[in-house]
Design a protein around this motif. Structure first.
Motif, mmCIF file in Angstrom:
data_model
loop_
_atom_site.group_PDB
_atom_site.id
_atom_site.type_symbol
_atom_site.label_atom_id
_atom_site.label_comp_id
_atom_site.label_asym_id
_atom_site.label_seq_id
_atom_site.Cartn_x
_atom_site.Cartn_y
_atom_site.Cartn_z
ATOM 1 N N PHE A 257 0.861 -1.187 0.000
ATOM 2 C CA PHE A 257 0.000 0.000 0.000
ATOM 3 C C PHE A 257 0.894 1.233 0.000
ATOM 4 C CE2 PHE A 257 -2.939 3.089 2.083
ATOM 5 C CZ PHE A 257 -3.903 3.073 1.099
ATOM 6 N N VAL A 258 1.183 1.738 -1.195
ATOM 7 C CA VAL A 258 2.155 2.816 -1.336
ATOM 8 C C VAL A 258 1.500 4.059 -1.939
ATOM 9 C CG1 VAL A 258 4.074 1.209 -1.597
ATOM 10 C CG2 VAL A 258 2.881 2.035 -3.629
ATOM 11 N N LYS B 92 6.310 5.452 -1.600
ATOM 12 C CA LYS B 92 6.721 4.990 -0.283
ATOM 13 C C LYS B 92 5.518 4.343 0.402
ATOM 14 C CE LYS B 92 10.316 8.483 0.392
ATOM 15 N NZ LYS B 92 10.762 9.628 1.223
ATOM 16 N N PRO B 93 5.759 3.264 1.186
ATOM 17 C CA PRO B 93 4.631 2.643 1.891
ATOM 18 C C PRO B 93 3.934 3.633 2.803
ATOM 19 C CG PRO B 93 6.559 1.208 1.948
ATOM 20 C CD PRO B 93 7.028 2.520 1.396
ATOM 21 N N ALA C 275 -1.950 8.591 7.734
ATOM 22 C CA ALA C 275 -3.111 9.155 7.046
ATOM 23 C C ALA C 275 -2.843 9.192 5.543
ATOM 24 C CB ALA C 275 -3.389 10.566 7.569
ATOM 25 N N PHE C 276 -3.892 8.991 4.752
ATOM 26 C CA PHE C 276 -3.772 9.055 3.299
ATOM 27 C C PHE C 276 -5.033 9.672 2.720
ATOM 28 C CE2 PHE C 276 -5.818 5.050 4.190
ATOM 29 C CZ PHE C 276 -6.799 4.951 3.223
ATOM 30 N N GLU D 109 -8.823 6.369 -8.365
ATOM 31 C CA GLU D 109 -8.340 5.015 -8.093
ATOM 32 C C GLU D 109 -6.969 5.011 -7.442
ATOM 33 O OE1 GLU D 109 -10.141 2.252 -8.559
ATOM 34 O OE2 GLU D 109 -11.781 3.558 -9.183
ATOM 35 N N ALA D 110 -6.452 6.182 -7.089
ATOM 36 C CA ALA D 110 -5.109 6.286 -6.515
ATOM 37 C C ALA D 110 -5.191 6.735 -5.057
ATOM 38 C CB ALA D 110 -4.268 7.269 -7.319
ATOM 39 N N TYR D 111 -4.064 6.505 -4.353
ATOM 40 C CA TYR D 111 -3.985 6.878 -2.944
ATOM 41 C C TYR D 111 -2.673 7.632 -2.728
ATOM 42 C CZ TYR D 111 -7.620 3.370 -2.802
ATOM 43 O OH TYR D 111 -8.769 2.664 -3.057
ATOM 44 N N TYR D 112 -2.753 8.694 -1.947
ATOM 45 C CA TYR D 112 -1.591 9.554 -1.750
ATOM 46 C C TYR D 112 -1.342 9.773 -0.261
ATOM 47 C CZ TYR D 112 -2.177 10.718 -6.681
ATOM 48 O OH TYR D 112 -2.305 10.654 -8.040
ATOM 49 N N CYS D 113 -0.057 9.838 0.116
ATOM 50 C CA CYS D 113 0.257 10.294 1.461
ATOM 51 C C CYS D 113 -0.083 11.784 1.520
ATOM 52 C CB CYS D 113 1.725 10.045 1.799
ATOM 53 S SG CYS D 113 2.922 10.957 0.791
ATOM 54 N N VAL D 114 -0.296 12.288 2.723
ATOM 55 C CA VAL D 114 -0.741 13.679 2.878
ATOM 56 C C VAL D 114 0.250 14.677 2.281
ATOM 57 C CG1 VAL D 114 -1.343 15.472 4.544
ATOM 58 C CG2 VAL D 114 -2.203 13.140 4.863
ATOM 59 N N PRO D 115 1.565 14.546 2.525
ATOM 60 C CA PRO D 115 2.495 15.530 1.930
ATOM 61 C C PRO D 115 2.441 15.569 0.405
ATOM 62 C CG PRO D 115 3.576 14.318 3.699
ATOM 63 C CD PRO D 115 2.273 13.633 3.450
#
Length: 279
Positions: free
Chosen positions: A127-128, A134-135, A140-141, A146-152
């Motif tokens: 889960f990156v 990066k994992p 929080a994400f 259809e995509a997932y992003y880290c907050v930064p």
């Protein structure tokens, strides 16, 4: 004459033969197997004295009979799971009943670290972030299509920014003319009062509160001399560069409403047909 050394059960001589003692009594191998050996639950044959015997749930098995009923793999030194009357190896069980990681399409093994979201499962390392790869782990994400992003990464690349202060709009806000503002940044151009949740209008591209717009730009009603803002019932009548609130559009003499009726201008006055006929 030497002492006899015979099998306790069949009395045959044990000189030169293998034997097993039971309660200090010698038994030949055939007698021992017949009297004391357990029956294999799988093949129903006796488990001989020299065979490796496995025991599970009050059942005895030959080593080679203790196997997965799906893939036939020996379970002697493998983790397994009971399934009905049979036993299945860990791999077969996971392939049939465990979820698969949507990223790598491999089974998420029981006890391994995983992440579940919106009915989908990932290995924790799979889960990156779509941007930095990066994992995300337990951080929080933010999902985006259809995509997932880290907050930064989301804030740096995709998050909408306030049209006024240019900072990231994390949640809420106001949309006006296809641009977004923080609620505290969306202000009246005239008095700087926050407009979020309040009625407002615009002059050109600039938003104004009702009071400022009425003072600066609104037409005055020819009847009551107050601003016609378009708020409230919002209806007005226009005639020869003059405007009236609908309730104010009435005969200058008898005050009957002229909305939807014929009328006659008389210099600065407007008259109904009856009052005009009296002249």
């Amino acid at each position: 004459m030497s002492d006899r050394f015979d099998c306790k059960e069949c009395s045959e001589s044990l000189y030169g033969r293998k034997y097993i003692q039971v309660e200090q009594q010698p038994h030949c191998i055939p007698c021992y197997d017949r009297l004391y050996a357990n029956t294999c639950h799988q093949c129903k044959d006796l488990i001989g004295h020299n065979a490796r015997e496995l025991f599970y749930e009050d059942r005895h098995y030959h080593e080679h009979c203790f196997r997965c009923f799906r893939c036939e793999r020996s379970l002697a030194d493998e983790p397994f799971t009971p399934q009905g009357e049979g036993l299945v190896c860990n791999e077969c069980y996971c392939n049939e009943f465990s979820s698969k990681c949507v990223a790598c399409d491999r089974t998420v093994m029981p006890g391994s670290r995983k992440l579940e979201y919106a009915g989908t499962t990932w290995h924790e390392d799979c889960f990156v972030c779509q941007a930095c790869e990066k994992p995300i782990g337990g951080q929080a994400f933010i999902p985006d299509k259809e995509a997932y992003y880290c907050v930064p990464c989301y804030e740096a690349r995709l998050a909408p920014r306030c049209s006024h202060c240019k900072k990231v709009l994390a949640k809420g806000g106001v949309t006006y003319q296809d641009e977004v503002w923080h609620k505290e940044c969306f202000l009246c151009t005239g008095c700087k009062t926050p407009l979020a949740g309040q009625p407002f209008t615009s002059q050109g591209d600039s938003p104004y509160c009702v009071k400022c717009f009425s003072t600066l730009y609104a037409q005055k009603c020819a009847g009551c001399n107050t601003a016609i803002t378009g708020f409230g019932d919002g209806k007005y009548v226009s005639f020869q560069e003059r405007q009236w609130h609908q309730p104010c559009f009435k005969c200058s003499r008898c005050s009957v409403s002229l909305v939807g009726a014929g009328f006659f201008p008389d210099r600065d006055q407007i008259l109904c047909s009856d009052c005009n006929s009296d002249e």
